[in-house]
Design an enzyme around this catalytic site. Structure first.
Site, PDB file in Angstrom:
ATOM      1  NE  ARG A  83      -3.886  -2.489  -0.099  1.00  0.00           N
ATOM      2  CZ  ARG A  83      -3.596  -3.328  -0.847  1.00  0.00           C
ATOM      3  NH1 ARG A  83      -2.430  -3.782  -1.355  1.00  0.00           N
ATOM      4  NH2 ARG A  83      -4.320  -4.435  -0.684  1.00  0.00           N
ATOM      5  CD  GLU A 142      -6.538  -0.323   1.866  1.00  0.00           C
ATOM      6  OE1 GLU A 142      -7.170  -0.389   0.974  1.00  0.00           O
ATOM      7  OE2 GLU A 142      -5.861  -1.315   2.312  1.00  0.00           O
ATOM      8  CB  SER A 183     -10.304  -2.686   2.636  1.00  0.00           C
ATOM      9  OG  SER A 183     -10.645  -4.159   1.964  1.00  0.00           O
TER      10      SER A 183
END
Length: 318
Positions: A191, A311, A241
């Protein structure tokens, strides 16, 4: 307010109206939006007004807009399709630059690469590859959002990540030069990528894929999307998410273990279908969502010792 400096930028030369007129001259009035509700531009369907939002369709428009903003010392925020954003209910000062529908071309190059502009959806890129008989992007076909955000955060699903197939990325540097970065130069990790702190703007990326049977690739694409629909609360606004996967575990499993499925603050709720998603049940504010994110992190840390990392990207004041 015609004589005021633009949104409190003390070193700006142009007034608010002069700055708006300069952008209208580049983009046309229909793509210069004043006091634009950000709930119209995020998948959470929340957020206050952007003082000014520019819809950009070409690289030249982006460069022209950035040149003016930097000369005038006006703060700006770059977005795509708003799929990984939580915008404050207080809105955003300065200017929001949106790269989406007009910045979304996908093509197959002469040397067999699939090249896409930053505003192209990951779904459209995957389908274009399949139609060309190329395999390797099926995992990304159901990831919400566009290429720019996906490359920046090295989006992934079902065991694949964009870093696995990215050949190169075209960026606009802070000094407004176009540069090509190799996969290695992007420094991809979970990420993360090099562009997140570089000040560069992603313009597009090319993917090196492998020849494959189009029917088989489409079957894989459809199968993965069916699994996504079965397991994820896609009928509610969300940002996908909410938390990154902690090492050696899954955020959804930890949240479920703490008994937080279905827990709500205001109109924000931990999905009963998938604990890794915080959803807007219909009337959530960004504050509701933010407070629920904080509460979930606090409870998971207290009960499991694991600190979940969001996130979702926060924009504005919370």
């Amino acid at each position: 307010m015609a004589g005021a400096k633009y949104y409190g930028c003390g070193t700006a030369v142009m007034t608010q109206n002069e700055l708006i007129a300069a952008f209208v001259a580049i983009l046309g009035a229909d793509r210069v939006l004043v006091n634009e509700p950000m709930k119209n531009h995020t998948t959470f369907k929340t957020g206050g007004d952007a003082a000014l939002l520019l819809v950009l369709n070409t690289e030249d428009e982006l460069i022209s807009a950035l040149r003016i903003l930097r000369q005038e010392n006006v703060p700006y925020t770059l977005i795509g399709r708003g799929s990984n954003l939580l915008v404050s209910d207080e809105g955003l000062k300065g200017v929001v630059l949106k790269l989406a529908d007009g910045f979304d071309e996908v093509s197959v190059t002469k040397d067999g690469l699939v090249y896409a502009q930053a505003g192209a959806t990951l779904r459209s890129i995957c389908l274009e590859a399949i139609y060309a008989g190329l395999s390797g992007l099926e995992f990304a076909g159901g990831i919400p959002g566009c290429l720019g955000g996906g490359i920046s955060m090295n989006a992934g699903a079902y065991g694949g990540e964009l870093k696995d197939v990215t050949e190169y990325v075209r960026v606009l540097t802070p000094d407004l030069k176009v540069q090509t970065l190799s996969n290695e130069q992007m420094q991809f990790s979970y990420r993360k990528s090099a562009v997140q702190k570089s000040g560069c703007v992603i313009l597009g990326a090319a993917f090196r894929l492998t020849p494959g049977d189009a029917d088989e690739c489409m079957e894989t694409f459809n199968c993965l999307n069916a699994r996504r629909k079965e397991k994820q609360p896609l009928n509610f606004p969300s940002a996908g998410s909410t938390f990154k996967r902690p090492q050696g575990n899954y955020a959804s499993a930890l949240i479920d273990e703490c008994g937080l499925k279905g827990f709500a603050i205001g109109g924000a709720q931990v999905s009963e279908k998938h604990a890794g998603f915080i959803i807007n049940t219909g009337e959530a504010s960004s504050r509701d969502i933010y407070e629920l994110i904080c509460y979930v992190r606090q409870e998971v840390l207290k009960k499991t010792g694991v600190m979940l990392e969001p996130e979702v990207r926060l924009l504005g004041e919370f």
